[in-house]
Design a protein around this motif. Structure first.
Motif, PDB file in Angstrom:
ATOM      1  N   ALA A  85      -7.602   3.236  -5.128  1.00 57.10           N
ATOM      2  CA  ALA A  85      -6.463   2.347  -4.880  1.00 57.10           C
ATOM      3  C   ALA A  85      -5.277   2.726  -5.748  1.00 57.10           C
ATOM      4  O   ALA A  85      -4.132   2.766  -5.276  1.00 57.10           O
ATOM      5  N   LEU A 156      -6.529  -3.262  -1.197  1.00 56.73           N
ATOM      6  CA  LEU A 156      -5.752  -2.623  -0.147  1.00 56.73           C
ATOM      7  C   LEU A 156      -6.567  -2.737   1.137  1.00 56.73           C
ATOM      8  O   LEU A 156      -7.737  -2.332   1.181  1.00 56.73           O
ATOM      9  N   ALA A 169      -1.465  -4.733   0.830  1.00 53.81           N
ATOM     10  CA  ALA A 169      -2.037  -5.237  -0.412  1.00 53.81           C
ATOM     11  C   ALA A 169      -2.165  -6.749  -0.308  1.00 53.81           C
ATOM     12  O   ALA A 169      -1.283  -7.424   0.235  1.00 53.81           O
ATOM     13  N   TYR A 213      -1.614   5.470   6.129  1.00 55.68           N
ATOM     14  CA  TYR A 213      -2.860   5.488   5.351  1.00 55.68           C
ATOM     15  C   TYR A 213      -3.854   6.494   5.921  1.00 55.68           C
ATOM     16  O   TYR A 213      -4.492   7.250   5.169  1.00 55.68           O
TER      17      TYR A 213
END
Length: 358
Positions: A85, A156, A169, A213
């Motif tokens: 993270a 996350l 988040a 991501y």
């Protein structure tokens, strides 16, 4: 077993010495057992000074993870997502040790004392949707396999924005966040509950753009970080085999078991070491293929280590040695993050698709 400290013994560097060391800036004592608050506090302290995945120091990150797993698999299992993270946040320009907060994470109470999880799994019948209104972003739905959701302060979380996923988040103490406490009857990693979390209009802050991501190279790097933990945990079993082979009554079969394990773990070490070099040099390679190869080779080595330890040492340490029995149970469950034939099939597809397959 050696004193509770991260040592150079399970090193990924082939020319490193064997004397115990404590990497500069890291606390030397590694928590053992199942005291999750103590492990989390240690992980937060380590995270303040540890290198970040993605800053050219992934070899050092993997050394740290492997060393922690060598002492206690559960500690590495908590440390890995926390460091992952922090690395993800760093890749978005966030530094919790400074004022760099481009995504306004401090609105969620985030600071350098936060402990982190990464919740990115998907499951049948479970889906988290993200919506934005005048008050900001909120999450609704259920997320499966959320490790330590009742223990860490922040996470996350991937959520769907339309048909694509985006990273957010969240504060796990916020209104609208409800971690499940099970079912969790695991004998391995018993304190690291991985259960669903329900989100009901839970406040969230986006981290990165839509789709970022999963597209970023760091997604593959994180998968290899888990493999470094597997390897470090398996090296602890090699130590037990070496002790048995050194006993006065040991026979040739004890040497066979040790030799087979040592060879497999040495090969996995070489693969991890080369992969770390490729990542840190930003080599022009297919990182997805690299990650699948590394994970497959390492899980095979660790699985062989478990089988050889069972055959060589028999039931006695499983019933009479708490530390050994816990390592076996913890490592066995941890290895299930590799999905066997499904992951092998994905590797096969990548071999056909990738220009780096040779």
């Amino acid at each position: 077993m050696p004193e509770s400290r991260i040592t150079a013994r399970p090193t990924l560097a082939p020319d490193a010495g064997s004397a115990p060391t404590s990497p500069s800036g890291y606390p030397s004592s590694v928590p053992t057992g199942d005291d999750i608050p103590a492990i989390l506090a240690w992980c937060v302290e380590v995270g303040r000074t540890a290198p970040r995945v993605g800053d050219g120091s992934i070899a050092a990150v993997w050394e740290l993870l492997a060393g922690a797993a060598h002492r206690n698999v559960a500690t590495a299992r908590v440390l890995e997502p926390h460091l992952d993270a922090l690395g993800i946040l760093a890749q978005t320009g966030t530094d919790l040790n400074s004022e760099r907060d481009p995504w306004a994470l401090r609105s969620l109470g985030v600071d350098d004392r936060s402990s982190w999880g990464v919740f990115a799994a998907e499951g049948p019948g479970m889906r988290v949707e993200a919506r934005e209104d005048a008050s900001g972003w909120t999450l609704d739905g259920t997320k499966p396999w959320c490790s330590l959701a009742a223990d860490v302060s922040h996470a996350l979380v991937t959520a769907f924005v339309g048909d694509e996923r985006r990273l957010f988040a969240v504060s796990l103490a916020a209104e609208g966040v409800s971690p499940h406490h099970g079912p969790w009857v695991a004998r391995g990693l018993p304190g690291i509950v991985s259960a669903p979390v329900d989100f009901t209009r839970a406040a969230a802050v986006p981290v990165g753009d839509v789709g970022w991501y999963l597209r970023r190279p760091g997604f593959a790097w994180g998968g290899m970080s888990v493999a470094a933990c597997w390897w470090g945990g398996a090296v602890g079993l090699r130590d037990a085999l070496a002790e048995a082979a050194a006993a006065e009554h040991a026979d040739q079969v004890a040497f066979v078991h040790l030799g087979r394990v040592d060879t497999a773990l040495w090969a996995a070490r070489a693969v991890l070491s080369e992969a770390a070099d490729l990542v840190d040099r930003r080599a022009d390679v297919d990182m997805r293929l690299l990650a699948e190869r590394v994970r497959t080779i390492t899980v095979d080595a660790a699985t062989l280590t478990l089988a050889e330890a069972d055959a060589a040492l028999g039931p006695r340490p499983l019933v009479a040695d708490e530390q050994y029995a816990r390592r076996v149970a913890d490592l066995h469950l941890y290895l299930r993050q590799h999905h066997g034939l499904r992951d092998a099939a994905r590797l096969g597809r990548l071999v056909l698709e990738s220009e780096d397959a040779q």
